[in-house]
Design a protein around this motif. Structure first.
Motif, PDB file in Angstrom:
ATOM      1  N   LEU A   1      21.874  -9.418   0.834  1.00  0.00           N
ATOM      2  CA  LEU A   1      23.049  -8.660   0.947  1.00  0.00           C
ATOM      3  C   LEU A   1      24.487  -9.741  -0.009  1.00  0.00           C
ATOM      4  O   LEU A   1      25.007  -9.001  -0.657  1.00  0.00           O
ATOM      5  N   ILE A   2      23.885 -10.955  -0.076  1.00  0.00           N
ATOM      6  CA  ILE A   2      24.574 -11.538  -1.221  1.00  0.00           C
ATOM      7  C   ILE A   2      24.309 -11.077  -2.754  1.00  0.00           C
ATOM      8  O   ILE A   2      25.089 -11.264  -3.185  1.00  0.00           O
ATOM      9  N   ALA A   3      22.867 -11.087  -2.473  1.00  0.00           N
ATOM     10  CA  ALA A   3      22.537 -10.530  -4.138  1.00  0.00           C
ATOM     11  C   ALA A   3      22.672  -9.161  -3.754  1.00  0.00           C
ATOM     12  O   ALA A   3      23.334  -8.762  -5.699  1.00  0.00           O
ATOM     13  N   GLN A   4      23.047  -8.865  -3.762  1.00  0.00           N
ATOM     14  CA  GLN A   4      23.495  -6.546  -3.646  1.00  0.00           C
ATOM     15  C   GLN A   4      25.457  -7.127  -3.679  1.00  0.00           C
ATOM     16  O   GLN A   4      25.654  -6.087  -5.090  1.00  0.00           O
ATOM     17  N   LEU A   5      25.618  -7.605  -3.334  1.00  0.00           N
ATOM     18  CA  LEU A   5      27.249  -7.808  -3.581  1.00  0.00           C
ATOM     19  C   LEU A   5      27.595  -8.965  -5.395  1.00  0.00           C
ATOM     20  O   LEU A   5      28.524  -8.096  -5.430  1.00  0.00           O
ATOM     21  N   VAL A   6      26.677 -10.068  -4.973  1.00  0.00           N
ATOM     22  CA  VAL A   6      27.285 -10.621  -6.479  1.00  0.00           C
ATOM     23  C   VAL A   6      26.978  -9.197  -7.696  1.00  0.00           C
ATOM     24  O   VAL A   6      27.648  -8.987  -8.322  1.00  0.00           O
ATOM     25  N   GLY A   7      25.125  -8.383  -7.518  1.00  0.00           N
ATOM     26  CA  GLY A   7      25.267  -7.333  -8.665  1.00  0.00           C
ATOM     27  C   GLY A   7      26.258  -6.491  -8.837  1.00  0.00           C
ATOM     28  O   GLY A   7      26.398  -6.238  -9.997  1.00  0.00           O
ATOM     29  N   GLN A   8      27.573  -6.221  -7.972  1.00  0.00           N
ATOM     30  CA  GLN A   8      28.518  -5.737  -8.322  1.00  0.00           C
ATOM     31  C   GLN A   8      29.746  -5.641  -8.563  1.00  0.00           C
ATOM     32  O   GLN A   8      30.110  -4.923  -8.581  1.00  0.00           O
TER      33      GLN A   8
END
Length: 299
Positions: free
Chosen positions: A228-235
């Motif tokens: 989830l950290i990576a998903q939020l950063v990617g956005q």
């Protein structure tokens, strides 16, 4: 009182339903209900409150359940110890791990273990480092993989240090910092962060580093998984700091070295009391012989 009766009680308590409990235990519901009723007569107390809508533990049932689980665990362990004495490893292996474990290839280790010990049932449980330590102490899991700040020490369990690593910054691919090769904590402090929940060991690594540098930061998002950290950063919603050995698994983000980055230590831990045969076999896969705790970190 029989072990099978205890299994039935645990199954009903975990499913809150006699029909589902019977299905789990591979018996007809009437047989399961009869055995629980027989146990209740022997104990002189009702273990479950039964209504047309639900089934729930009574006060007596809530008192009985932990002891029943302990008895079942002890019986399973006794069977595993006997099997080990004649050269067979079986029973269960419960492994806990942090979401960002990188020092050990867990799937590969389990593949090797499964090839050698096909009769062992394996369960994996993800969690925060401090939760995993407690679960090992309680016997809920046998082996766990942790990540802790360099200032932390593992207490109350046996531990072996596996690796040390530095955190790196993780940003969206179109972030203004994405083209930089190195960034400082002071520059990162101006960004909005996503991180693990406050007061967890994973969060403490970054919190301590910013605090030691006399800096504060805005952690606007708290999540429990690195995915989830990576998903939020990617956005483009935020930036993060994650272990450098872990970030190659991520896609859609850019990593940047941090000049004054915090470090972390990865450990594998197991019980102070004794190892189950399955735990001993699994640690051997990792080349950790019995009695091989790290002196500086075993509490």
């Amino acid at each position: 009182m029989e072990l099978q009766q205890m299994r039935y009680v645990v199954a009903v308590a975990e499913t809150n339903n006699f029909t589902r409990a019977a299905e789990r235990c591979l018996v007809v519901q009437s047989a399961l209900s009869h055995q629980i009723a027989r146990l209740e007569r022997e104990l002189g107390a009702s273990l479950f409150e039964r209504t047309s809508r639900r089934v729930r533990l009574t006060a007596a049932g809530a008192a009985f359940l932990p002891a029943a689980r302990q008895c079942l665990d002890a019986a399973e362990r006794a069977a595993a110890e006997v099997a080990a004495a004649v050269g067979e490893v079986r029973g269960r292996l419960a492994v806990g791990l942090i979401p960002t474990v990188a020092a050990v290839d867990i799937p590969d280790a389990l593949r090797k273990f499964r090839q050698q010990y096909p009769n062992v049932r394996i369960s994996l449980r993800a969690g925060a480092s401090e939760e995993l330590v407690d679960q090992v102490k309680q016997g809920a899991i046998e082996v766990a993989f942790l990540g802790l700040p360099t200032t932390a020490r593992v207490q109350g369990v046996q531990a072996r240090e596996l690796a040390r690593d530095r955190l790196v910054a993780v940003v969206a691919q179109d972030h203004p910092l994405a083209g930089e090769s190195t960034v400082s904590l002071r520059r990162l402090a101006a960004e909005v962060f996503v991180d693990l929940p406050a007061r967890t060991a994973g969060r403490a690594q970054s919190d301590q580093a910013f605090s030691a540098a006399g800096l504060s930061r805005d952690v606007a998002f708290e999540v429990t998984t690195a995915y989830l950290i990576a998903q939020l950063v990617g956005q483009g919603l935020c930036v993060a700091m994650l272990p450098s050995a872990y970030v190659p698994q991520l896609t859609g983000v850019t990593t940047i070295e941090v000049s004054d980055a915090p470090a972390r230590v990865e450990y594998v831990i197991w019980s102070n009391e004794s190892r189950t045969p399955a735990a001993t076999a699994f640690l051997a896969i990792l080349d950790i012989p019995e009695g091989a705790a790290t002196e500086a970190s075993a509490g």
